[in-house]
Structures are given as structure tokens and as C-alpha cells.
Write a protein that holds these residues in place. Structure first.
Motif, PDB file in Angstrom:
ATOM      1  N   ALA A 104     -27.470 -13.191  13.584  1.00  0.00           N
ATOM      2  CA  ALA A 104     -26.689 -14.280  12.986  1.00  0.00           C
ATOM      3  C   ALA A 104     -25.284 -13.808  12.596  1.00  0.00           C
ATOM      4  O   ALA A 104     -25.111 -12.714  12.053  1.00  0.00           O
ATOM      5  N   LEU A 105     -24.313 -14.657  12.884  1.00  0.00           N
ATOM      6  CA  LEU A 105     -22.923 -14.435  12.493  1.00  0.00           C
ATOM      7  C   LEU A 105     -22.535 -15.566  11.547  1.00  0.00           C
ATOM      8  O   LEU A 105     -22.802 -16.728  11.834  1.00  0.00           O
ATOM      9  N   THR A 106     -21.942 -15.232  10.425  1.00  0.00           N
ATOM     10  CA  THR A 106     -21.638 -16.244   9.407  1.00  0.00           C
ATOM     11  C   THR A 106     -20.310 -16.932   9.723  1.00  0.00           C
ATOM     12  O   THR A 106     -19.256 -16.295   9.708  1.00  0.00           O
ATOM     13  N   LEU A 107     -20.389 -18.230   9.997  1.00  0.00           N
ATOM     14  CA  LEU A 107     -19.189 -18.988  10.368  1.00  0.00           C
ATOM     15  C   LEU A 107     -18.857 -20.095   9.375  1.00  0.00           C
ATOM     16  O   LEU A 107     -17.730 -20.543   9.304  1.00  0.00           O
ATOM     17  N   MET A 108     -19.844 -20.549   8.610  1.00  0.00           N
ATOM     18  CA  MET A 108     -19.680 -21.780   7.831  1.00  0.00           C
ATOM     19  C   MET A 108     -19.319 -21.540   6.367  1.00  0.00           C
ATOM     20  O   MET A 108     -19.246 -22.491   5.588  1.00  0.00           O
ATOM     21  N   ARG A 109     -19.171 -20.286   5.975  1.00  0.00           N
ATOM     22  CA  ARG A 109     -18.772 -20.013   4.587  1.00  0.00           C
ATOM     23  C   ARG A 109     -17.981 -18.705   4.571  1.00  0.00           C
ATOM     24  O   ARG A 109     -18.083 -17.905   5.515  1.00  0.00           O
ATOM     25  N   PRO A 110     -17.195 -18.497   3.515  1.00  0.00           N
ATOM     26  CA  PRO A 110     -16.403 -17.265   3.473  1.00  0.00           C
ATOM     27  C   PRO A 110     -17.279 -16.037   3.253  1.00  0.00           C
ATOM     28  O   PRO A 110     -18.346 -16.133   2.649  1.00  0.00           O
ATOM     29  N   LEU A 111     -16.816 -14.908   3.730  1.00  0.00           N
ATOM     30  CA  LEU A 111     -17.530 -13.646   3.530  1.00  0.00           C
ATOM     31  C   LEU A 111     -16.848 -12.866   2.414  1.00  0.00           C
ATOM     32  O   LEU A 111     -15.666 -12.520   2.516  1.00  0.00           O
ATOM     33  N   ARG A 112     -17.583 -12.607   1.348  1.00  0.00           N
ATOM     34  CA  ARG A 112     -17.054 -11.814   0.228  1.00  0.00           C
ATOM     35  C   ARG A 112     -17.423 -10.356   0.433  1.00  0.00           C
ATOM     36  O   ARG A 112     -18.548 -10.056   0.838  1.00  0.00           O
ATOM     37  N   VAL A 113     -16.479  -9.487   0.134  1.00  0.00           N
ATOM     38  CA  VAL A 113     -16.704  -8.051   0.323  1.00  0.00           C
ATOM     39  C   VAL A 113     -16.324  -7.303  -0.945  1.00  0.00           C
ATOM     40  O   VAL A 113     -15.297  -7.593  -1.559  1.00  0.00           O
ATOM     41  N   LYS A 114     -17.162  -6.334  -1.324  1.00  0.00           N
ATOM     42  CA  LYS A 114     -16.879  -5.511  -2.486  1.00  0.00           C
ATOM     43  C   LYS A 114     -16.948  -4.044  -2.064  1.00  0.00           C
ATOM     44  O   LYS A 114     -17.963  -3.608  -1.489  1.00  0.00           O
ATOM     45  N   GLU A 115     -15.867  -3.295  -2.333  1.00  0.00           N
ATOM     46  CA  GLU A 115     -15.912  -1.862  -2.021  1.00  0.00           C
ATOM     47  C   GLU A 115     -16.540  -1.163  -3.221  1.00  0.00           C
ATOM     48  O   GLU A 115     -15.873  -0.881  -4.224  1.00  0.00           O
TER      49      GLU A 115
END
Ligand code: MN
Length: 251
Positions: free
Chosen positions: A45-56
Motif C-alpha cells: 500500500a502507498l498512502t495517497l489520500m492523506r498527508p504523511l507525517r514524519v518525525k526524526e
């Protein structure tokens, strides 16, 4: 300096990914990009319908609110400067044998690396082993990764699916995918309102006994290494279907 991307589908806080990242540290610069929660059986699955949040969460450790495929895509296209030499995924808690690979987020992480043109390996530890199982798996992962990096230097781009047996391995065997069936995996229950609901569980498994398959070899206590390819075309079926009148003659 080799660049290595590490991902998984069990989540960035699991022991399996920490051990895999640790094993890769001898081979190059390691960047971990992994889901911030468990994503097992999420497949490709690739996420297209919502933003991707990233935390370092620490330097070179990126926790992504997405799937393993999202992680590899982000890692290669954003978080790692310069070409990536190897993508490794795992070490998964539990087997990824036979048709499991179509559901597996662990394997999907490696497949995404290969789609983006990079050599890739998925690692899975079959459950039921002792405390040393992950140590042995990580040590083997390092040696295999070293050889894959050497092969990549010669232009090869292998995509490998590795399964570790629970007990200390008798050796390592090259395999092809076997056939497994889950038994009694669908459970129907009722909630307090009397409405029915279902649980899919992958607990009980039967596999078809066949020589040199991943299931058989792992069952016999060996590490199974299965080279995979992206091309799912069935060439045999294609040739057989040429006799159907609806299809045009091949050129
Ligand atoms: Mn998993």
C-alpha cells in the motif's frame, strides 16, 4: 561509503529493526525509515489520500505515519542524500513464506526498493525460537548484505526473501516459493448487540511438501533465501491462451 536504507512493517520501535540496523552499521551509512506503528499485512500500500507525517526520532531514524512502501519511497527520494546501494526490511516477527509475500509489508518494503532500482532483502524470523534467534539472524543478515553489496557493484540488483528457522540453522539453502494454506483462519463472533463480526487470523498453517521450497527448507531447519522477481506475468498461460478465438494472433 555505501548507503543502506532499513525499514520494516512491525514498527520503528521493535527489536527486529534495531538489530537489523545494528548489523548493517558495519557495512555503510545506515538510515532507518520505518512506520511509527505496526503495519503487518499492509502489503504494498502507498498512502495517497492523506498527508504523511514524519518525525526524526534520533539522527537518521525517521518514524513515518505510513506504510513500509511510503517509508522506502520517502527515504530514497527525500531523506538520503545520494544513491542508495541497498534496502533491507525486517527483521520481521514471524515467517513470510510462500503466498505470505503477497500480504507482507516486510517483503513490500524490499520490493519497493527493487522497483526503484536498488538491490533489496526482506528478513523474517519464524517464531518459536530461543533468545539467541535474533542475534543469529542479524549476523547472517550482515553477511548476506555484504555479498549483495558486492554483487550490486557488478551491476546485479537481487531482490531476496529470507526466512530464519526458529532454532539454530543447519545451513543456508536457495529456494523458490512454496504453497501454504491457512486453516481455520476466519472466526465469526457476535458483539453485545448481537451483531456479528469477523476476525482473520493467520495461526494454523499447512504447506504442500515439495523439495527446495521456502516452506520445506525452513521447516527442515535451514535459512531459506528466495530470489524474487517483479514480473508476475504467466508466460505459460499466455502461450496457452493464444488458442482462444477472442485474442489476436501474436505478431
Ligand atoms: Mn510484520
Amino acid at each position: 561509503m555505501k548507503r543502506i536504507l532499513v525499514t520494516n512493517d512491525d514498527g520503528i520501535t521493535t527489536t527486529g529493526i534495531a538489530r537489523l540496523a545494528g548489523a548493517m552499521a558495519d557495512l555503510g551509512e545506515v538510515t532507518i525509515v520505518a512506520p511509527d506503528r505496526e503495519m503487518s499485512a499492509i502489503s504494498h500500500a502507498l498512502t495517497l489520500m492523506r498527508p504523511l507525517r514524519v518525525k526524526e526520532v534520533q539522527p537518521r531514524w525517521f518514524a513515518v505515519g505510513g506504510t513500509p512502501t511510503d517509508c522506502v519511497y520517502l527515504g530514497i527520494n527525500k531523506f538520503i542524500d545520494g544513491p542508495v546501494d541497498l534496502v533491507v526490511s525486517g527483521i520481521n516477527r514471524g515467517a513470510n513464506l510462500a503466498q505470505d509475500i503477497h500480504y507482507s509489508g516486510t517483503v513490500a518494503g524490499a520490493v519497493e526498493g527493487r522497483i526503484l532500482g536498488i538491490a533489496a532483502i526482506a528478513f523474517s524470523q519464524i517464531l518459536g525460537g530461543d533468545h539467541g534467534a535474533l542475534d543469529r539472524a542479524a549476523e547472517f543478515a550482515r553477511e548476506l548484505a555484504r555479498q549483495v553489496l558486492d554483487a550490486a557493484e557488478l551491476g546485479e540488483r537481487p531482490l531476496l526473501n529470507v526466512n530464519f528457522p526458529p532454532a539454530k540453522a543447519k545451513g543456508v539453502k536457495l529456494t523458490h516459493l512454496g504453497t501454504r494454506h491457512y486453516i481455520d483462519s476466519l472466526h465469526e463472533r457476535a458483539d453485545d448487540n448481537g451483531d456479528r463480526y469477523f476476525w482473520i487470523e493467520g495461526s494454523s498453517v499447512h504447506y504442500e511438501q515439495a523439495k527446495d521450497t521456502d516452506c520445506q527448507v525452513a521447516e527442515e531447519g535451514y535459512i531459506s533465501v528466495t530470489p524474487l522477481q517483479l514480473d508476475l506475468s504467466d508466460y505459460h498461460e499466455r502461450d496457452a491462451m493464444h488458442s482462444w478465438p477472442m485474442f489476436m494472433e501474436p505478431d
